[in-house]
Design an enzyme around this catalytic site. Structure first.
Site, PDB file in Angstrom:
ATOM      1  N   GLY A 106     -14.237  12.155 105.991  1.00  0.00           N
ATOM      2  CA  GLY A 106     -14.016  12.244 104.549  1.00  0.00           C
ATOM      3  C   GLY A 106     -13.173  11.118 104.021  1.00  0.00           C
ATOM      4  O   GLY A 106     -13.262  10.763 102.846  1.00  0.00           O
ATOM      5  N   MET A 162     -10.619   7.408 105.489  1.00  0.00           N
ATOM      6  CA  MET A 162     -10.280   6.514 106.588  1.00  0.00           C
ATOM      7  C   MET A 162      -9.052   5.705 106.221  1.00  0.00           C
ATOM      8  O   MET A 162      -8.950   5.165 105.125  1.00  0.00           O
ATOM      9  CB  MET A 162     -11.469   5.598 106.908  1.00  0.00           C
ATOM     10  CG  MET A 162     -11.189   4.519 107.930  1.00  0.00           C
ATOM     11  SD  MET A 162     -10.690   5.207 109.517  1.00  0.00           S
ATOM     12  CE  MET A 162      -9.771   3.836 110.189  1.00  0.00           C
ATOM     13  N   GLU A 163      -8.131   5.567 107.188  1.00  0.00           N
ATOM     14  CA  GLU A 163      -6.794   5.060 106.933  1.00  0.00           C
ATOM     15  C   GLU A 163      -6.649   3.553 107.009  1.00  0.00           C
ATOM     16  O   GLU A 163      -5.555   3.053 107.313  1.00  0.00           O
ATOM     17  CB  GLU A 163      -5.821   5.696 107.931  1.00  0.00           C
ATOM     18  CG  GLU A 163      -6.037   5.295 109.390  1.00  0.00           C
ATOM     19  CD  GLU A 163      -6.920   6.242 110.178  1.00  0.00           C
ATOM     20  OE1 GLU A 163      -6.879   6.220 111.415  1.00  0.00           O
ATOM     21  OE2 GLU A 163      -7.677   7.015 109.543  1.00  0.00           O
ATOM     22  N   ASN A 164      -7.683   2.768 106.729  1.00  0.00           N
ATOM     23  CA  ASN A 164      -7.561   1.312 106.782  1.00  0.00           C
ATOM     24  C   ASN A 164      -6.210   0.877 106.197  1.00  0.00           C
ATOM     25  O   ASN A 164      -5.821   1.298 105.117  1.00  0.00           O
ATOM     26  CB  ASN A 164      -8.687   0.661 105.973  1.00  0.00           C
ATOM     27  CG  ASN A 164     -10.032   1.281 106.257  1.00  0.00           C
ATOM     28  OD1 ASN A 164     -10.563   1.183 107.351  1.00  0.00           O
ATOM     29  ND2 ASN A 164     -10.593   1.944 105.251  1.00  0.00           N
ATOM     30  N   GLU A 208      -3.839  10.403 105.159  1.00  0.00           N
ATOM     31  CA  GLU A 208      -4.167   8.987 105.328  1.00  0.00           C
ATOM     32  C   GLU A 208      -2.938   8.092 105.148  1.00  0.00           C
ATOM     33  O   GLU A 208      -2.815   7.060 105.824  1.00  0.00           O
ATOM     34  CB  GLU A 208      -5.274   8.583 104.344  1.00  0.00           C
ATOM     35  CG  GLU A 208      -6.552   9.405 104.447  1.00  0.00           C
ATOM     36  CD  GLU A 208      -7.105   9.502 105.849  1.00  0.00           C
ATOM     37  OE1 GLU A 208      -6.982   8.523 106.613  1.00  0.00           O
ATOM     38  OE2 GLU A 208      -7.648  10.560 106.211  1.00  0.00           O
ATOM     39  N   GLU A 239      -4.327  11.409 115.007  1.00  0.00           N
ATOM     40  CA  GLU A 239      -4.827  12.483 114.155  1.00  0.00           C
ATOM     41  C   GLU A 239      -3.940  13.721 114.154  1.00  0.00           C
ATOM     42  O   GLU A 239      -3.744  14.352 113.116  1.00  0.00           O
ATOM     43  CB  GLU A 239      -6.258  12.849 114.576  1.00  0.00           C
ATOM     44  CG  GLU A 239      -7.245  11.694 114.478  1.00  0.00           C
ATOM     45  CD  GLU A 239      -7.323  11.086 113.085  1.00  0.00           C
ATOM     46  OE1 GLU A 239      -6.822  11.693 112.118  1.00  0.00           O
ATOM     47  OE2 GLU A 239      -7.899   9.994 112.961  1.00  0.00           O
TER      48      GLU A 239
END
Length: 882
Positions: A299, A301-303, A336, A358
């Protein structure tokens, strides 16, 4: 976009490497890698030219590389890339370039670069030119098509998704967590579009042909999976946060105030996390970027500096936004942002420690949510997370929290409830064991020591033990290095104002109860025992013990639900807990209710004690507890088959909870808390599914209003009412939903309609929904339609997907395919589905079979448990009706 902001990195790769403290040693043998240990990257300079219309791109990459031994080959990761040139030069770019021959291995996902002769150890520059594919699912560089919010015309945005192993689809690189490096990214893009990356824009050059070349500032040292690139017709709103960081929400143009809540709640998180971790967020900006679409794998993404979140989670569309969606927005964003430290600043060395990312982000998400929104009762959510983890962890197909990862497919499958929810539950337990202050001091030391580096789990345990949590490592090893769920069996007696509590440790299992009873796994289990109103007593259980405790009253072995274990109480203890249920803390009410239901389902006790506890929860309990209780009654109702049994349970639920709904009213009130709004939604859904006449009548009235006003249902309960009506939809109602879906210009609203089109009880309408899913009309919602059909018709959905497998695979991310097809069958109660799943398993590579094994195990357990549960629930209801 930001431009010219101060940053921790300088503008050249070499200087940035020095600032970031890059190590130039080969990976140690203890760290896994798919690549030879002959070289590692120091800095990447990537320049891409995307062709969004034709779903292609070309690029050049220069990699500043340290070579550790004399060799004639370098091996990098690459997928779906074709190479036009490759050469090797000295680090300063001077001298004669050595041409490199390229050989791509699609199965290994590598490209081997071979020189005509061997070259010595040292620093080199590798120059590569290549072309790649823009995907239509969220792997690598991918496109999302969506209706423009102003015109309704289809437009296209580009985004990247690189976790776990997909940065190699964007550029050739050392695509593993331990190969950290700095990045310079540039892109040639249409002049009227916004380009995005991890860092602010350093400069833009107008190329005079309707395009511009955008160059971004140099990134800090980071793993390749955290790199991000986005392009499209976007708008950005921003504000200042702590320590000079600018935060922004980027969304499709026309989103307007839909970004407001996300932005307002993002800004305070920076200061909160800075303070908790003791290390300030190191980038000059943090954007959260809304992507119009969805994935079956993730759902958000932690870029680093450029979080990507699907629009349905990040933006608040007033047509469908609800209390639950606002809660999901907040918690997802908190998760995130936590990753910017746990995962980005300090990264696991290899995917077997994925839970370090996570589990900790999940735990920190809950902590931050509770800090800023105490009225949401966020800590209660850990009970539901624990249950999700234990459901998976109690099957023979489970795995340890720290698990061996060897292949790409195994990496993708590691993103599960064990990594997330069990990770969070174990961390909460260890924090309680260490004490909040000691735990936090250990986390701060861990961050300070390992920033910009890679770690394994033991690095964290050492930091917390060093802060004063003696004995924590042994407990942590028990819960992270071996799979499964401890079972604590309890018997208590009270005399002369003191309670004697006998405890024995075993193992809980859903599918091998007799086997684990004979030979249980052993854990050191931290307990928090509460007797009546006395202060809790902490104890670490090893095997068995007897405790002499002051006071008498109901005994809770897992006080505060801080432990990751199940408790099997004696019948006498359960009866006392039921009598005192109304006076217990909400988290203990919730934990006891869920724990005992699961024990009954697995056959450790009859369902009667679980129903006694459930019935003892007052209708006016904490709204989160009441919501869960209502849902549990709904699950019991769905198990029943005879109309007489269903009527008994329906009457019980209506008598207890319809007055609650009437007091709350049909519509959300301004004074409602999120928890109260969620309770109303659950009451409408559950009582409606049970056939309560007034709820059904209100749902039909509201849906009928859509005929004259497409906005008649807009508001926080739209999804709830649509779900109720759609489940029992007539052909005319279904067609109205389809028309609303096709004409909406809101991505989130369209997704809401399309999902409801699949979740219908009528089989003929379900078949129409399946045909719609392959028509192309629903776009990225197509796979979700099939999943929605599977909630009511699992065999139909599964057979359809297998029969049309090639077409369905195009609708699903590569990362999710292993679990998607088997997951469609998970609600089936037809024994024949097991044979079909075993056929699927036999045709599936070994490293993709675990999701199928889990579904098979879950169905087998349900086929054993449900008839027993059904009979016992019916018997309990008959006794209650007397």
């Amino acid at each position: 976009m930001l431009a010219g902001c101060a940053t921790t990195a300088t503008s050249t790769g070499a200087d940035t490497a020095a600032v970031a403290g890059l190590t130039t040693q080969p990976l140690p043998a203890s760290v896994n890698t798919d690549l030879p240990r002959t070289a590692r990257p120091l800095h990447y300079t990537i320049d891409v030219i995307p062709d969004a219309a034709n779903l292609r791109f070309v690029g050049t990459t220069t990699i500043d590389t340290e070579v550790f031994e004399r060799t004639s080959t370098l091996v990098l990761h690459a997928v779906d890339l074709t190479f036009s040139s490759a050469r090797l030069l000295p680090a300063d770019g001077s001298g004669t370039a050595i041409p490199l021959r390229t050989r791509v291995d699609p199965q290994a996902q590598t490209v081997t670069l071979t020189a005509p002769r061997a070259f010595d150890p040292g620093r080199y520059r590798v120059d590569l030119s290549y072309a790649g594919i823009i995907n239509t699912q969220a792997n690598g560089l991918f496109a999302l098509d969506y209706p423009d919010k102003r015109t309704g015309q289809q437009v296209r945005g580009l985004f990247t998704q690189f976790e776990a192993p997909d940065a190699r689809r964007f550029a050739p690189m050392f695509d593993e967590p331990s190969y950290k490096a700095t990045f310079d990214l540039a892109a040639t893009v249409p002049s009227n579009q916004m380009a995005l990356s991890n860092m602010p824009v350093a400069g833009e050059q107008d190329l005079g042909n309707g395009t511009k070349r955008v160059t971004f500032r140099t990134s800090p040292k980071m793993s390749s999976y955290l790199l991000f690139f986005g392009l499209g017709d976007f708008e950005r709103v921003a504000k200042q946060a702590a320590a000079g960081v600018e935060v922004g929400i980027v969304a499709p143009t026309g989103s307007g105030t839909q970004s407001t809540y996300a932005l307002d709640t993002l800004a305070p998180m920076i200061g909160f996390y800075n303070d908790y971790f003791g290390v300030n967020y190191p980038l000059p900006k943090l954007d959260n970027i809304a992507g119009p679409g969805e994935s079956q794998f993730f759902g958000a993404m932690e870029n680093w500096g450029a979080v990507f979140t699907f629009e349905r989670i990040l933006l608040e569309d007033p047509a469908v936004a609800s209390a639950a969606s606002r809660q999901q927005l907040y918690t997802t964003q908190a998760h995130e942002v936590a990753h910017q430290w746990f995962g980005n600043l300090v990264t696991m060395a290899w995917w077997d420690d994925l839970w370090l990312n996570e589990g900790f982000a999940s735990w920190m998400e809950t902590k931050a949510t509770d800090h800023f929104n105490p009225q949401w009762h966020a800590l209660l959510s850990r009970v539901g997370g624990r249950e999700a983890a234990m459901s998976l962890d109690s099957l023979v197909s489970t795995h340890p929290v720290v698990q061996p990862i060897r292949t790409v497919s195994e990496t993708n499958q590691a993103f599960d409830a064990i990594a997330y929810q069990k990770g969070e539950a174990v961390i909460a337990m260890l924090e309680a064991f260490a004490g909040e202050d000691v735990w936090r001091q250990g986390i701060r030391g861990y961050m300070a020591e390992h920033q910009y580096g890679n770690t394994v789990s033991d690095d964290l345990w050492a930091a917390v033990e060093g802060a004063g949590a003696t004995g924590l490592t042994d407990i942590a090893h028990d819960f992270t290095r071996q799979p499964g769920v401890p079972l604590v069996m309890a018997e208590a007696a009270c005399a002369n104002g003191r309670t004697s509590l006998s405890l024995t440790q075993g193992e809980f299992s859903r599918d091998r109860r007799e086997a684990v009873a004979a030979n249980p796994t052993r854990w050191r289990v931290p307990l928090n025992v509460q007797v009546g109103t006395a202060a809790p007593v902490r104890e670490v259980l090893q095997g068995q013990t007897t405790l002499a405790l002051p006071g008498c009253g109901p005994v809770i072995v897992n006080g505060g639900q801080l432990g990751y274990f199940r408790t099997l109480y004696s019948a006498r203890m359960i009866a006392e807990l039921a009598r005192g249920m109304a006076r217990l803390q909400p988290i203990n009410q919730l934990g006891l209710m869920r724990d005992n239901w699961s024990l009954a389902q697995a056959g450790y006790q009859p369902v009667g004690p679980a129903l006694d506890l459930l019935a003892a929860i007052p209708a006016d309990a904490n709204p989160v507890v009441t919501e869960s209780a209502v849902s549990r009654w709904g699950a019991a109702y769905d198990l029943l088959e005879t109309e007489a049994d269903k009527t008994r349970l329906r009457n019980l639920a209506i008598a207890k909870y319809l007055p609650v709904l009437r007091r709350m009213g049909w519509q959300q009130r301004p004074a409602d808390t999120v928890a109260e709004a969620n309770l109303r939604s659950e009451l409408i859904a559950t009582l409606g599914n049970m056939g309560e006449p007034t709820v059904l009548a209100e749902g039909n009235r509201l849906f009928a209003a859509l005929a004259s006003d497409p906005k008649a249902l807009d508001g926080p309960l739209k999804s709830t009412w649509l779900s109720l009506t759609a489940r029992n939809a007539t052909p005319q109602q279904w067609e109205r939903l389809a028309q609303l879906a096709a004409t909406s210009t809101s991505t989130v609203e369209r997704q809401t309609y399309y999902q409801r089109l699949g979740a219908v009880a009528d089989e003929a309408l379900a078949r129409r929904a399946l045909a719609l899913a392959l028509s192309g009309e629903a776009g990225t919602s197509s796979a979700r339609i099939i999943s929605a059909v599977a909630t009511e018709h699992p065999e139909l959905a599964y057979d359809f997907a297998i029969e049309n497998r090639a077409a369905v695979e195009k609708l699903v991310d590569n990362s999710a395919r292993a679990r998607y097809f088997a997951g469609l069958a998970s609600a089936s109660q037809d024994p024949a589905i097991l044979g079909k799943l075993r056929t699927l398993r036999a045709a599936t590579p070994a490293d993709e079979q675990v999701p199928i094994d889990r579904v098979i195990g879950g169905i087998e357990q349900q086929l054993e448990a449900n008839p027993r549960m059904r009979e016992q629930i019916a018997g309990w209801l008959r006794l209650e009706a007397r």
